[in-house]
Design an enzyme around this catalytic site. Structure first.
Site, PDB file in Angstrom:
ATOM      1  CG  ASP A 243      -2.130   0.879   1.024  1.00  0.00           C
ATOM      2  OD1 ASP A 243      -2.113   1.685   0.081  1.00  0.00           O
ATOM      3  OD2 ASP A 243      -3.078   0.822   1.825  1.00  0.00           O
TER       4      ASP A 243
HETATM    5  C1  BGC Z   1      -4.877   3.392  -0.085  1.00  0.00           C
HETATM    6  C2  BGC Z   1      -5.005   2.295  -1.132  1.00  0.00           C
HETATM    7  C3  BGC Z   1      -4.840   2.888  -2.498  1.00  0.00           C
HETATM    8  C4  BGC Z   1      -3.541   3.648  -2.579  1.00  0.00           C
HETATM    9  C5  BGC Z   1      -3.251   4.238  -3.944  1.00  0.00           C
HETATM   10  C6  BGC Z   1      -3.647   4.241  -0.286  1.00  0.00           C
HETATM   11  O1  BGC Z   1      -3.664   5.328   0.557  1.00  0.00           O
HETATM   12  O2  BGC Z   1      -4.876   2.798   1.188  1.00  0.00           O
HETATM   13  O3  BGC Z   1      -6.241   1.669  -1.024  1.00  0.00           O
HETATM   14  O4  BGC Z   1      -4.927   1.888  -3.468  1.00  0.00           O
HETATM   15  O5  BGC Z   1      -3.569   4.681  -1.625  1.00  0.00           O
HETATM   16  O6  BGC Z   1      -4.241   5.054  -4.436  1.00  0.00           O
END
Ligand code: BGC
Length: 680
Positions: A243
């Site tokens: 993540d």
């Molecule tokens: C979120 C993810 C997401 C990523 C990229 C993160 O802050 O937890 O779910 O896919 O950002 O957009």
């Protein structure tokens, strides 16, 4: 020598990747393990998510980069079609619709130049206060798995790699970067992982690790989750990426843990850091090879397949895609209450309609976190009603702040619609810097909204409450005072149009809740949005309410229709590897309608502690007035298994089970029949 070309077989890809690995320098291999999204690009784009995030790939070896974009309510790059949020789509109980949505998302991803979609969010709604509830499908692992698999199928048809996230046990927002989830093996296997396994079995290309810790280890470093279970037991062949900002904490932790790619750019997976960890003997070259191989193999698998169509920019946000957004909104709204059949409204009997509430005429399509889809024009409830009714009925709108005015307007109108609920300030992805989103402190409406409902209800018997939100809202303070309640969700770009059609009966609502709405929130599992550590127990949602016999406001699986259905003649057949339940469902009302037939298996005779019953199948059907359908639902026998943590295996008890079928999860609403699984 094999070359990269369209239509490569898996064997050719494997051979090519092995050949490439032999040629590559360590630095080139490490390049496969990271995103390349530097801050200046974000600044150049004037914001996060305005373009794809690239990573990996090799020009020398003709391997394209992956190009990531997010979801789940549509592709986040501006211009894309904004669907109702996943929680709404779950309430449609229609995985075929979800696959068609995936199909559109896949096409739009490609039209934007993407090939990796991060929107298969399948975390479990353990508690409705979870800020990102709107991004998943509900509280039940079987249902979430079916929807995640459907979205994966749809997206991947267009040679876009789908990412299932956030692996695993990610069900608190504000504490997501630090919280340690304590969980026993059986709970992990039976409650928090089955939906991920379902998506892996569906062939989902990549997995995003969660930020939180499970049993003391960050998920991005969690060798038990990533290496032993995902890549080992489940045989996952794709790659795992982190993540976003804090998904990897150190080089050795990530690499030994089995995390293949650091996103969105390398902090710990920089060449120098990896090299020094190698030199110190803290990681091995096999680990690097494995990660690089997984990444290159997956990219090649998707980018060398023949495309089913062309992906011109004209696909982005096109009419056909908007039509599907409308259909999704229509199919997902849930009618919770309809006393004295006040709904649907009759155009011919109404002269004046008032519409109140802060969400009557503002764009409110979900949070502003990573899943936000930016669209300029949205069909709000007021716009939708105006478009639908034209000049045939006078519509008066007010934000409802001035209660004296509200009273006056209500008196003059035949019907009053109150649009209240939540927005991105109340629930959503928590963004510290912007101080938005996060988990909810309270499951009820804001006091001002309750006051508005009560004021309107005190002046008219024709008060219809429309709720906007992404999860359970408790209603005990006011629900008895109004005759009709409709859960409309964050319903996407066409939401207002769908709402108008439902209120006036052009569409008969057929959605059902995919979570339990409690009478008393105290009955829900313990939740602490600031927790450093929390225990996730075996019971939550309907399994908890069943077991403890807690009172419900609305059960899991509940939703009304403008018609009624009767159930009869339940039958069960036990074959070698499956149980087939069947039941006759009749439309006993005057209009056509959809019913969601649910199948639960009951474990009352179990020798161990098991839920009273679990959802194991469902089917949404359409029935004309007086029409009867025999609905058959199959359950693979393996889905009856429980996880024995002593023997570390899935076991099927040889006992008498109950098969329940009906239109909600409430026992009184279900027909039942017993069957036995015997020793062969
Ligand atoms: C979120 C993810 C997401 C990523 C990229 C993160 O802050 O937890 O779910 O896919 O950002 O957009």
């Amino acid at each position: 020598m094999i070359e990269v070309k369209k239509g490569m077989s898996e064997k050719e890809i494997e051979d090519y990747v092995n050949y490439v690995l032999n040629q590559m320098s360590l630095e080139e291999k490490v390049d496969q393990m990271k995103g390349k999204r530097f801050l200046f690009k974000v600044i150049q784009d004037r914001g996060v998510g305005k373009r794809t995030y690239d990573g990996a790939g090799s020009r020398r070896f003709n391997i394209p980069s992956f190009e990531f974009t997010d979801g789940p309510r549509g592709v986040i790059i501006p211009g894309s079609t904004c669907f109702p949020v996943s929680m709404a789509r779950g309430a449609s109980w229609d995985p075929d619709l979800e696959e068609r949505i995936g199909n559109v998302i896949g096409r739009e991803t490609r039209a934007h130049g993407g090939n990796l979609y991060g929107g298969v969010c399948i975390n479990l709604l353990r508690h409705p206060a979870w800020g990102r509830a709107q991004e998943t499908y509900g509280e039940d692992p079987f249902l979430i798995g079916e929807f995640g698999a459907a979205l994966t199928r749809g997206v991947q048809k267009h040679n876009v790699m789908a990412t299932a996230k956030h692996f695993a046990a990610n069900s608190i927002e504000k504490a997501r970067f630090k919280v340690n989830v304590k969980i026993d093996e059986r709970t992990l296997r039976e409650v928090y992982l089955p939906h991920f396994k379902r998506c892996v079995d569906e062939g989902c290309a990549t997995i995003m690790s969660a930020y939180n810790k499970v049993r003391g280890k960050y998920c991005g470093h969690n060798d038990y989750l990533l290496r032993d279970i995902l890549k080992g037991e489940w045989g996952f062949k794709g790659f795992v990426h982190s993540d976003w900002m804090y998904g990897v904490k150190d080089t050795v932790g990530g690499v030994t843990g089995g995390l293949d790619v650091e996103m969105p750019r390398a902090k710990y997976y920089k060449y120098k850091k990896i090299k020094s960890a190698l030199n110190n003997g803290e990681i091995t070259e096999e680990m690097i090879d494995e990660a690089a191989k997984r990444v290159m193999r997956t990219i090649l698998k998707y980018t060398t397949r023949e495309d089913p169509q062309n992906y011109g920019e004209d696909l982005i946000g096109c009419d056909e895609h908007y039509k599907l957004a409308l259909e999704a909104a229509e199919r997902s709204m849930v009618l919770l209450k309809n006393d004295s059949v006040i709904l649907p409204l009759d155009k011919n009997e109404i002269k004046k309609l008032t519409i109140f509430g802060k969400y009557a005429s503002v764009k409110n399509i979900g949070d502003y976190g990573s899943s936000a889809v930016s669209v300029k024009e949205v069909s709000t409830p007021l716009k939708g009603l105006r478009k639908y009714l034209g000049d045939s009925i006078e519509i008066v709108g007010s934000n409802g702040k001035d209660l004296t005015l509200v009273k006056e307007l209500v008196k003059e109108a035949d019907v009053s619609v109150v649009i209240v609920g939540l927005n991105w300030r109340d629930e959503g992805e928590y963004i510290k810097e912007l101080r938005i989103g996060g988990d909810r402190d309270n499951l009820s409406l804001h006091d001002k909204d309750i006051e508005l409902i009560k004021t309107v209800a005190s002046e008219t018997e024709n008060c219809i409450v429309v709720l906007i939100g992404g999860s359970a809202i408790t209603m005990e303070e006011w629900k008895d005072q109004v005759p009709a309640i409709l859960m409309a969700w964050y319903s996407g770009v066409e939401g207002g149009n769908a709402l108008a059609k439902i209120l006036f009966g052009e569409v008969n609502p057929g959605g059902k809740l995919t979570f339990t709405i409690p009478k008393d929130p105290q009955d829900l599992p313990f939740f602490d949005k600031n927790a450093d550590e929390i225990e996730y127990g075996y019971y939550h949602g309907y399994t908890l309410f069943d077991k403890e016999n807690y009172e419900l406001a609305f059960p899991f699986g509940f939703g009304l229709s403008y018609t009624t259905f009767s159930y009869g003649n339940i039958q069960v057949e036990v074959n070698n590897d499956r149980i087939i339940g069947s039941i006759e469902v009749k439309n006993t009302g005057d209009v056509a309608g959809d019913e969601v037939v649910q199948l639960y298996i009951g474990f009352e005779k179990s020798q161990i502690d098991r839920p009273i019953k679990l959802l194991k199948g469902f089917k949404r059907i359409s029935l004309e007035p007086n029409e009867t359908k025999n609905v058959k639902i199959e359950v693979p026998t393996r889905n009856l298994a429980w996880y024995n943590q002593e023997s570390k295996s899935w076991e099927i008890e040889k006992i008498e089970y109950t098969l329940y079928m009906g239109g909600t999860s409430k026992k009184e609403d279900l027909q039942s029949i017993q069957f036995i699984i015997q020793n062969k």
